[in-house]
Motif scaffolding. Structure first.
Motif, PDB file in Angstrom:
ATOM      1  N   VAL A  85       0.932  -1.122   0.106  1.00 27.03           N
ATOM      2  CA  VAL A  85       0.129   0.093  -0.050  1.00 27.03           C
ATOM      3  C   VAL A  85       0.807   1.224   0.016  1.00 27.03           C
ATOM      4  O   VAL A  85       0.376   2.167  -0.751  1.00 27.03           O
ATOM      5  CB  VAL A  85      -1.112   0.060   1.054  1.00 27.03           C
ATOM      6  N   LEU A  86       1.982   1.305   0.668  1.00 24.69           N
ATOM      7  CA  LEU A  86       2.911   2.348   0.649  1.00 24.69           C
ATOM      8  C   LEU A  86       3.478   2.497  -0.752  1.00 24.69           C
ATOM      9  O   LEU A  86       3.531   3.474  -1.031  1.00 24.69           O
ATOM     10  CB  LEU A  86       3.963   2.175   1.808  1.00 24.69           C
ATOM     11  N   GLN A  87       3.792   1.363  -1.390  1.00 27.74           N
ATOM     12  CA  GLN A  87       4.525   1.529  -2.471  1.00 27.74           C
ATOM     13  C   GLN A  87       3.527   2.089  -3.398  1.00 27.74           C
ATOM     14  O   GLN A  87       3.827   2.724  -4.373  1.00 27.74           O
ATOM     15  CB  GLN A  87       4.808   0.124  -2.940  1.00 27.74           C
ATOM     16  N   ALA A  88       2.161   1.896  -3.378  1.00 27.45           N
ATOM     17  CA  ALA A  88       1.004   2.360  -4.442  1.00 27.45           C
ATOM     18  C   ALA A  88       0.999   3.632  -4.169  1.00 27.45           C
ATOM     19  O   ALA A  88       0.656   4.375  -5.179  1.00 27.45           O
ATOM     20  CB  ALA A  88      -0.188   1.172  -3.984  1.00 27.45           C
ATOM     21  N   LEU A  89       0.979   4.313  -3.086  1.00 33.59           N
ATOM     22  CA  LEU A  89       1.197   5.662  -2.826  1.00 33.59           C
ATOM     23  C   LEU A  89       2.639   6.372  -2.972  1.00 33.59           C
ATOM     24  O   LEU A  89       2.425   7.765  -2.901  1.00 33.59           O
ATOM     25  CB  LEU A  89       0.700   5.653  -1.223  1.00 33.59           C
ATOM     26  N   GLY A  90       3.396   5.710  -3.271  1.00 26.57           N
ATOM     27  CA  GLY A  90       4.699   6.239  -3.721  1.00 26.57           C
ATOM     28  C   GLY A  90       5.521   6.762  -2.311  1.00 26.57           C
ATOM     29  O   GLY A  90       6.402   7.450  -2.183  1.00 26.57           O
ATOM     30  N   LEU A  91       5.273   6.076  -1.121  1.00 23.38           N
ATOM     31  CA  LEU A  91       5.756   6.152   0.005  1.00 23.38           C
ATOM     32  C   LEU A  91       6.567   5.431   0.653  1.00 23.38           C
ATOM     33  O   LEU A  91       6.971   5.174   2.095  1.00 23.38           O
ATOM     34  CB  LEU A  91       4.617   6.656   1.170  1.00 23.38           C
ATOM     35  N   LEU A  92       6.988   4.160  -0.062  1.00 23.45           N
ATOM     36  CA  LEU A  92       7.566   2.971   0.536  1.00 23.45           C
ATOM     37  C   LEU A  92       9.262   3.334   0.850  1.00 23.45           C
ATOM     38  O   LEU A  92       9.748   2.955   1.724  1.00 23.45           O
ATOM     39  CB  LEU A  92       7.840   1.645  -0.439  1.00 23.45           C
ATOM     40  N   LYS A  93       9.974   4.260   0.112  1.00 24.57           N
ATOM     41  CA  LYS A  93      11.278   4.446   0.049  1.00 24.57           C
ATOM     42  C   LYS A  93      11.540   5.171   1.425  1.00 24.57           C
ATOM     43  O   LYS A  93      10.968   5.946   2.088  1.00 24.57           O
ATOM     44  CB  LYS A  93      11.893   5.465  -0.892  1.00 24.57           C
ATOM     45  N   GLY A  94      12.646   4.637   2.296  1.00 28.33           N
ATOM     46  CA  GLY A  94      12.814   4.582   3.716  1.00 28.33           C
ATOM     47  C   GLY A  94      11.999   4.082   4.741  1.00 28.33           C
ATOM     48  O   GLY A  94      12.428   4.412   6.047  1.00 28.33           O
ATOM     49  N   TRP A  95      10.918   3.612   4.389  1.00 28.38           N
ATOM     50  CA  TRP A  95       9.902   3.169   5.331  1.00 28.38           C
ATOM     51  C   TRP A  95      10.728   2.150   6.251  1.00 28.38           C
ATOM     52  O   TRP A  95      10.366   2.312   7.375  1.00 28.38           O
ATOM     53  CB  TRP A  95       8.896   2.231   4.911  1.00 28.38           C
ATOM     54  N   GLY A  96      11.677   1.132   5.706  1.00 23.05           N
ATOM     55  CA  GLY A  96      12.203   0.121   6.583  1.00 23.05           C
ATOM     56  C   GLY A  96      13.487   0.593   7.469  1.00 23.05           C
ATOM     57  O   GLY A  96      14.018  -0.126   8.159  1.00 23.05           O
ATOM     58  N   GLN A  97      13.720   1.883   7.346  1.00 26.52           N
ATOM     59  CA  GLN A  97      14.987   2.330   8.111  1.00 26.52           C
ATOM     60  C   GLN A  97      14.632   2.610   9.739  1.00 26.52           C
ATOM     61  O   GLN A  97      13.501   3.175   9.967  1.00 26.52           O
ATOM     62  CB  GLN A  97      15.494   3.729   7.573  1.00 26.52           C
ATOM     63  N   LEU A  98      15.488   2.102  10.793  1.00 31.77           N
ATOM     64  CA  LEU A  98      15.269   2.487  11.743  1.00 31.77           C
ATOM     65  C   LEU A  98      16.109   3.375  12.373  1.00 31.77           C
ATOM     66  O   LEU A  98      17.447   3.260  12.066  1.00 31.77           O
ATOM     67  CB  LEU A  98      15.347   1.114  12.536  1.00 31.77           C
ATOM     68  N   ASP A  99      15.950   4.060  13.336  1.00 29.30           N
ATOM     69  CA  ASP A  99      16.905   5.028  14.022  1.00 29.30           C
ATOM     70  C   ASP A  99      17.088   4.453  15.608  1.00 29.30           C
ATOM     71  O   ASP A  99      16.282   4.883  16.355  1.00 29.30           O
ATOM     72  CB  ASP A  99      16.159   6.473  14.302  1.00 29.30           C
ATOM     73  N   ASP A 100      18.100   3.559  15.586  1.00 28.12           N
ATOM     74  CA  ASP A 100      18.371   2.676  16.620  1.00 28.12           C
ATOM     75  C   ASP A 100      19.339   3.466  17.567  1.00 28.12           C
ATOM     76  O   ASP A 100      20.428   2.959  17.617  1.00 28.12           O
ATOM     77  CB  ASP A 100      18.702   1.414  16.178  1.00 28.12           C
ATOM     78  N   LEU A 101      19.009   4.653  18.371  1.00 27.41           N
ATOM     79  CA  LEU A 101      19.948   5.295  19.058  1.00 27.41           C
ATOM     80  C   LEU A 101      20.318   4.535  20.311  1.00 27.41           C
ATOM     81  O   LEU A 101      21.673   4.496  20.643  1.00 27.41           O
ATOM     82  CB  LEU A 101      18.939   6.397  19.626  1.00 27.41           C
ATOM     83  N   VAL A 102      19.390   3.535  20.811  1.00 27.95           N
ATOM     84  CA  VAL A 102      19.857   2.898  22.100  1.00 27.95           C
ATOM     85  C   VAL A 102      20.957   1.498  21.271  1.00 27.95           C
ATOM     86  O   VAL A 102      22.112   1.635  22.156  1.00 27.95           O
ATOM     87  CB  VAL A 102      18.665   2.163  22.708  1.00 27.95           C
ATOM     88  N   GLY A 103      20.715   1.185  20.588  1.00 32.37           N
ATOM     89  CA  GLY A 103      21.714   0.060  20.133  1.00 32.37           C
ATOM     90  C   GLY A 103      22.960   0.727  19.516  1.00 32.37           C
ATOM     91  O   GLY A 103      23.905   0.173  20.019  1.00 32.37           O
ATOM     92  N   ASP A 104      22.964   1.953  18.966  1.00 31.03           N
ATOM     93  CA  ASP A 104      24.115   2.634  18.814  1.00 31.03           C
ATOM     94  C   ASP A 104      24.868   2.975  19.997  1.00 31.03           C
ATOM     95  O   ASP A 104      26.092   2.740  19.885  1.00 31.03           O
ATOM     96  CB  ASP A 104      23.993   3.828  17.871  1.00 31.03           C
ATOM     97  N   GLN A 105      24.433   3.382  21.051  1.00 31.56           N
ATOM     98  CA  GLN A 105      25.102   3.793  22.140  1.00 31.56           C
ATOM     99  C   GLN A 105      25.486   2.586  23.058  1.00 31.56           C
ATOM    100  O   GLN A 105      26.527   2.498  23.445  1.00 31.56           O
ATOM    101  CB  GLN A 105      23.950   4.514  23.148  1.00 31.56           C
ATOM    102  N   MET A 106      24.807   1.538  22.880  1.00 31.14           N
ATOM    103  CA  MET A 106      25.409   0.135  23.242  1.00 31.14           C
ATOM    104  C   MET A 106      26.254  -0.253  22.759  1.00 31.14           C
ATOM    105  O   MET A 106      27.602  -0.624  23.260  1.00 31.14           O
ATOM    106  CB  MET A 106      24.277  -0.974  23.258  1.00 31.14           C
ATOM    107  N   SER A 107      26.512  -0.203  21.283  1.00 33.47           N
ATOM    108  CA  SER A 107      27.916  -0.550  20.765  1.00 33.47           C
ATOM    109  C   SER A 107      28.958   0.095  20.933  1.00 33.47           C
ATOM    110  O   SER A 107      30.039  -0.195  21.017  1.00 33.47           O
ATOM    111  CB  SER A 107      27.331  -0.695  19.289  1.00 33.47           C
ATOM    112  N   LEU A 108      28.575   1.614  21.124  1.00 33.08           N
ATOM    113  CA  LEU A 108      29.665   2.520  21.396  1.00 33.08           C
ATOM    114  C   LEU A 108      30.349   2.095  22.978  1.00 33.08           C
ATOM    115  O   LEU A 108      31.683   2.157  22.996  1.00 33.08           O
ATOM    116  CB  LEU A 108      29.198   3.924  21.462  1.00 33.08           C
ATOM    117  N   ASP A 109      29.429   1.796  23.799  1.00 38.08           N
ATOM    118  CA  ASP A 109      29.962   1.542  25.129  1.00 38.08           C
ATOM    119  C   ASP A 109      30.582   0.435  25.151  1.00 38.08           C
ATOM    120  O   ASP A 109      31.403   0.292  26.081  1.00 38.08           O
ATOM    121  CB  ASP A 109      28.594   1.397  25.840  1.00 38.08           C
TER     122      ASP A 109
END
Length: 96
Positions: A65-89
């Motif tokens: 449905v998102l593809q049909a609306l032209g909105l699919l691009k970027g939908w699967g990206q996650l902003d994982d701030l907790v995971g990023d910090q854990m990997s840095l720690d």
């Protein structure tokens, strides 16, 4: 037979928000649910369920449905701030 999974309240709320945003995007484009259904390879009834945020609808249908609306691009990206910090720690400090 598949076992029903109870969807957590926070997840249901996010799906409802996603569904409402999909509905608004469709209406802004002046497209009917029938047109989106045809483009997404599903039914008008399923598009209505997506727009209601129904957790029983397959994630692939939401993506179609998102593809049909032209909105699919970027939908699967996650902003994982907790995971990023854990990997840095877990990295060595380089001091030693």
């Amino acid at each position: 037979m598949a076992t029903a999974v109870k969807t957590p309240r926070a997840a249901r709320k996010e799906l409802m928000t996603l569904g409402e945003n999909i509905r608004v995007a469709r209406l802004r484009r002046k497209l009917t649910a029938e047109i989106i259904a045809q483009r997404a390879g599903t039914t008008r009834q399923t598009v209505a369920k997506v727009e209601d945020g129904d957790p029983a609808v397959k994630i692939g249908t939401y993506a179609a449905v998102l593809q049909a609306l032209g909105l699919l691009k970027g939908w699967g990206q996650l902003d994982d701030l907790v995971g990023d910090q854990m990997s840095l720690d877990g990295l060595p400090s380089g001091r030693g």
